[in-house]
Design a protein around this motif. Structure first.
Motif, short mmCIF file in Angstrom:
data_model
loop_
_atom_site.label_atom_id
_atom_site.label_comp_id
_atom_site.label_asym_id
_atom_site.label_seq_id
_atom_site.Cartn_x
_atom_site.Cartn_y
_atom_site.Cartn_z
N VAL A 1 65.31 64.57 12.47
CA VAL A 1 64.68 63.53 11.63
C VAL A 1 65.69 62.40 11.44
CG1 VAL A 1 65.27 64.78 9.51
CG2 VAL A 1 63.44 63.12 9.44
N ARG A 2 65.22 61.18 11.38
CA ARG A 2 66.10 60.01 11.24
C ARG A 2 65.95 59.41 9.84
NH1 ARG A 2 69.64 59.52 15.49
NH2 ARG A 2 70.48 58.24 13.83
N GLY A 3 67.01 58.67 9.45
CA GLY A 3 66.93 57.90 8.20
C GLY A 3 67.37 58.70 6.98
N GLY A 4 68.68 58.74 6.72
CA GLY A 4 69.17 59.47 5.54
C GLY A 4 69.08 60.96 5.76
N GLY A 5 68.78 61.70 4.71
CA GLY A 5 68.78 63.16 4.84
C GLY A 5 70.19 63.68 4.97
N ALA A 6 70.37 64.75 5.76
CA ALA A 6 71.71 65.35 5.86
C ALA A 6 72.67 64.40 6.57
CB ALA A 6 71.63 66.68 6.60
N ASP A 7 72.17 63.61 7.51
CA ASP A 7 73.04 62.58 8.11
C ASP A 7 72.99 61.37 7.19
OD1 ASP A 7 74.65 60.98 9.54
OD2 ASP A 7 73.51 61.05 11.41
N TYR A 8 73.74 61.49 6.09
CA TYR A 8 73.64 60.49 5.02
C TYR A 8 74.26 59.15 5.43
CZ TYR A 8 78.46 61.86 4.38
OH TYR A 8 79.79 62.12 4.62
N HIS A 9 74.93 59.13 6.57
CA HIS A 9 75.43 57.84 7.08
C HIS A 9 74.34 57.08 7.81
CE1 HIS A 9 79.58 59.78 6.77
NE2 HIS A 9 79.65 58.70 6.01
N ASP A 10 73.19 57.72 8.04
CA ASP A 10 72.10 57.11 8.81
C ASP A 10 71.20 56.30 7.87
OD1 ASP A 10 70.48 56.59 11.00
OD2 ASP A 10 69.37 58.48 10.84
N GLN A 11 71.76 55.23 7.33
CA GLN A 11 71.06 54.41 6.33
C GLN A 11 70.72 53.04 6.90
OE1 GLN A 11 70.23 55.65 3.40
NE2 GLN A 11 71.47 57.53 3.45
N GLY A 12 69.86 52.33 6.16
CA GLY A 12 69.48 50.98 6.60
C GLY A 12 70.58 49.97 6.34
N GLU A 13 70.35 48.76 6.82
CA GLU A 13 71.34 47.67 6.67
C GLU A 13 71.60 47.35 5.20
OE1 GLU A 13 71.27 43.41 8.54
OE2 GLU A 13 70.45 44.90 9.96
N VAL B 1 70.37 58.73 -7.13
CA VAL B 1 69.21 59.18 -6.36
C VAL B 1 69.63 60.45 -5.62
CG1 VAL B 1 68.30 56.83 -6.05
CG2 VAL B 1 69.77 57.80 -4.29
N PRO B 2 68.67 61.31 -5.25
CA PRO B 2 69.05 62.55 -4.57
C PRO B 2 69.91 62.28 -3.34
CG PRO B 2 66.73 62.59 -5.16
CD PRO B 2 67.20 61.20 -5.45
N MET B 3 70.91 63.14 -3.14
CA MET B 3 71.91 62.89 -2.09
C MET B 3 71.28 62.87 -0.69
SD MET B 3 75.50 64.91 -1.62
CE MET B 3 75.89 65.25 -3.30
N PHE B 4 70.30 63.76 -0.47
CA PHE B 4 69.67 63.83 0.85
C PHE B 4 68.34 63.08 0.87
CE2 PHE B 4 72.03 67.90 2.46
CZ PHE B 4 73.17 67.14 2.63
N ASN B 5 68.20 62.15 0.00
CA ASN B 5 67.03 61.29 -0.07
C ASN B 5 66.73 60.68 1.31
OD1 ASN B 5 65.14 59.99 -1.79
ND2 ASN B 5 66.31 58.10 -1.64
N PRO B 6 65.48 60.65 1.80
CA PRO B 6 64.25 61.10 1.14
C PRO B 6 63.77 62.45 1.67
CG PRO B 6 63.73 59.69 2.99
CD PRO B 6 65.23 59.89 3.03
N LEU B 7 64.67 63.23 2.29
CA LEU B 7 64.22 64.37 3.10
C LEU B 7 63.74 65.57 2.28
CD1 LEU B 7 63.86 65.46 5.95
CD2 LEU B 7 66.27 66.08 5.95
N LEU B 8 64.34 65.77 1.11
CA LEU B 8 64.03 66.99 0.35
C LEU B 8 63.20 66.68 -0.88
CD1 LEU B 8 67.57 68.68 0.44
CD2 LEU B 8 65.69 68.94 2.08
N LEU B 9 62.30 67.57 -1.20
CA LEU B 9 61.60 67.51 -2.49
C LEU B 9 62.26 68.51 -3.43
CD1 LEU B 9 57.85 67.36 -1.34
CD2 LEU B 9 59.39 65.46 -1.90
N ASP B 10 62.20 68.23 -4.72
CA ASP B 10 62.80 69.08 -5.77
C ASP B 10 64.33 69.11 -5.69
OD1 ASP B 10 60.18 69.78 -6.44
OD2 ASP B 10 60.22 71.58 -5.20
#
Ligand SMILES: C[C@H](O)[C@H](O)CC(=O)C(=O)O
Ligand SMILES: [Mg+2]
Length: 394
Positions: free
Chosen positions: A14-26, A350-359
Motif C-alpha cells: 500500500v502507498r501513502g503513509g502507513g508503516a512507510d511513514y516517509h512516504d508522504q505528500g509534498e 495524528v496516528p503514527m501510521f495514518n491513514p492505514l490503521l483504524l483504532d
C-alpha cells in the motif's frame, strides 16, 4: 487452541503513509531539508524523496487461522517484501500451529541468511512475526502486551519527533527530537546553523524540556563530537544515530567524546540480537532504539531487550506505533516511548501510521493508558479505504 493452525499467509502493498511513514505528500516536514548520508550530493540535499527514501512503501502481512481469525501487521518493505513472503516464507508459516512463532522465526531467518541478515529481508520477517503475534492474541482473545508478560506500569509516556518541539511541549510530551538539517558537507557554517536552531528552540521551550537531535546516519565522528560539544550549552539530551550504522568503532569513540551527561542513542537501522550485541559489547551507546518492524519483530526484540538489560542499556524503540507500545509497556528498561508527529506541519497529534490503521491509539497530553491497548492482538484494524495490492500470489 493448540490445534488452531495457520491456513494462509497473504502479502499486500500500500502507498501513502502507513508503516512507510516517509512516504508522504509534498510539503511534509519529514521530507524537508534533513541531514542524511546523501546530503554530500547537493542534488539530493533538499529533500529525502529525491534519493528514494519513500521508494519501498508499506508491506501488509495477513495470516489467517483455521478458526477464522485473521492476524495482520504492517512494516516498511513494499513489493520486495511481498515477494519474499509469498514466494519464500509462506512454506514456513502455512499449516503450522498459531503458537509456533519461535520455530517459524528461526526457520525464516536461517532460510534467508544467504540473502538476508539485515535490511528489507529482516523488515519482511518482522512483518510476518508481528502478524503472528497479532493472530495469537486474537485466537486467545488477549492483547499482545498480556502475551508478553503484562504491563509493568499503568501508562506510557512519550517524547515527540518532529520539526516543532515547541508545539510538542504544549501538547504534553516530555521532550522533542528534531531532525538535524545541515550535514558535514555544509561545513562550519552549517554546524553554526544547527547550533543556532537548537539555541532558538531552547529559548522557545525553556530549560526543563528535553531536546534531542536526530542525525539520521549522516555525520562523522569529528563533526558529531563538535556538534555534541557545542550543543551542551543548550542542554541537548541525546545525539541520535550520528554515524552510519556499520561504524561501531566510530560510535564507541563518539560515546567517549560527548560531554558528560549527554546520551548517545542509536540502533534504529540495526537488526537482530547479533547486530545489537555488537553495539553493546563495543559500548557504542547509552540507549538502543530498535524498530520492532525492522529488527526482527517482537520475537527478536524480546531477546535484544534482555541483552540490553544485562548491559545496563535502555531500550526506547523507534516509531512503530502499536507494535512498540505493546512492548514498551511490558519492560522495565523501556521507561518511555517515541511518538512520530505525522501531521505535515507537526502541529497536531495524528496516528503514527495514518491513514492505514483504524483504532490506532494516540497519546493524550503525551501519555497513553494501558487500557488504550486492551484489545485482542495489537488492537488495530486495516482501514478499508486504503487500497491494498497483492502483487504476488503463491
Ligand atoms: C526524523 C528522522 O529523520 C526520521 O525520519 C525518523 C527517525 O529517525 C526517528 O523517528 O527516530
Ligand atoms: Mg531516529
Amino acid at each position: 487452541m493448540s490445534e488452531v493452525r495457520i491456513k494462509e499467509v497473504r502479502a499486500y502493498t500500500v502507498r501513502g503513509g502507513g508503516a512507510d511513514y516517509h512516504d508522504q505528500g509534498e510539503g511534509h516536514w519529514i521530507d524537508g531539508q534533513i541531514s542524511t548520508p546523501m546530503s554530500k550530493y547537493p542534488e539530493y540535499r533538499m529533500n529525502r524523496s529525491s534519493f528514494g527514501l519513500n521508494v519501498l512503501g508499506t508491506l501488509v502481512v495477513e495470516v489467517e487461522a483455521s478458526d477464522g481469525n485473521v492476524g495482520f501487521a504492517v512494516t516498511t518493505a513494499g513489493e520486495i517484501g511481498a515477494f519474499i513472503v509469498e514466494k519464500h516464507l509462506a512454506r514456513f508459516i502455512e499449516g503450522r500451529k498459531v503458537t509456533e512463532i519461535e520455530k517459524i522465526w528461526d526457520q525464516m531467518f536461517n532460510a534467508t541468511l544467504f540473502y538476508g541478515r539485515k535490511g528489507v529481508v529482516i523488515n519482511t520477517l518482522s512483518g510476518v512475526d508481528l502478524a503472528l503475534w497479532d493472530l495469537l492474541g486474537k485466537v486467545r482473545g488477549e492483547p499482545v502486551h498480556e502475551l508478553l508478560g503484562g504491563a509493568v506500569r499503568d501508562e506510557l509516556q512519550f517524547y515527540a519527533t518532529g520539526a516543532r518541539p515547541d508545539l510538542a511541549k504544549d501538547m504534553g510530551f516530555i521532550g522533542g527530537k528534531m531532525p538535524l538539517v545541515h550535514g558535514p558537507a555544509e561545513g562550519d557554517e552549517g554546524l553554526a546553523r544547527n547550533l543556532a536552531q537548537l539555541a532558538d528552540m531552547r529559548t522557545k521551550v525553556g530549560e526543563d524540556f528535553w531536546l534531542m537531535y536526530d542525525c539520521w546516519m549522516s555525520l562523522d565522528v569529528n563533526y558529531a563530537t563538535r556538534l555534541a560539544q557545542g550543543a551542551q550549552e543548550f542542554g541537548l539530551k541525546w545525539i541520535e544515530e550520528a554515524l552510519p550504522p556499520d561504524d561501531y568503532w566510530g560510535y564507541a569513540e563518539l560515546k567517549r567524546n560527548v560531554p558528560k551527561g549527554m546520551l548517545v542513542n542509536t540502533g534504529e537501522h540495526e537488526a537482530t540480537r547479533w547486530g545489537f550485541r555488537l553495539l553493546m559489547e563495543m559500548d557504542c551507546c547509552d540507549v538502543i532504539q530498535p524498530d520492532v518492524g525492522w529488527c526482527g519483530g517482537v520475537t527478536e526484540l524480546i531477546k535484544i531487550s534482555a541483552l540490553a538489560d544485562a548491559h545496563n542499556k535502555l531500550v526506547v524503540p523507534h516509531g512503530s506505533s502499536v507494535y512498540s507500545y505493546h512492548f514498551v509497556i511490558t519492560r522495565h528498561n523501556s521507561p518511555f516511548a517515541e511518538f512520530l508527529m505525522m501531521a505535515p506541519k507537526a502541529d497536531e497529534v495524528v496516528p503514527m501510521f495514518n491513514p492505514l490503521l483504524l483504532d490506532e491509539p494516540i497519546p493524550e497530553q503525551g501519555r497513553m493508558k494501558v487500557s488504550a491497548l486492551d484489545r485482542p492482538g495489537f488492537g488495530v484494524r486495516l482501514n478499508p479505504e486504503c487500497a491494498l495490492h497483492r502483487p504476488y500470489i503463491h
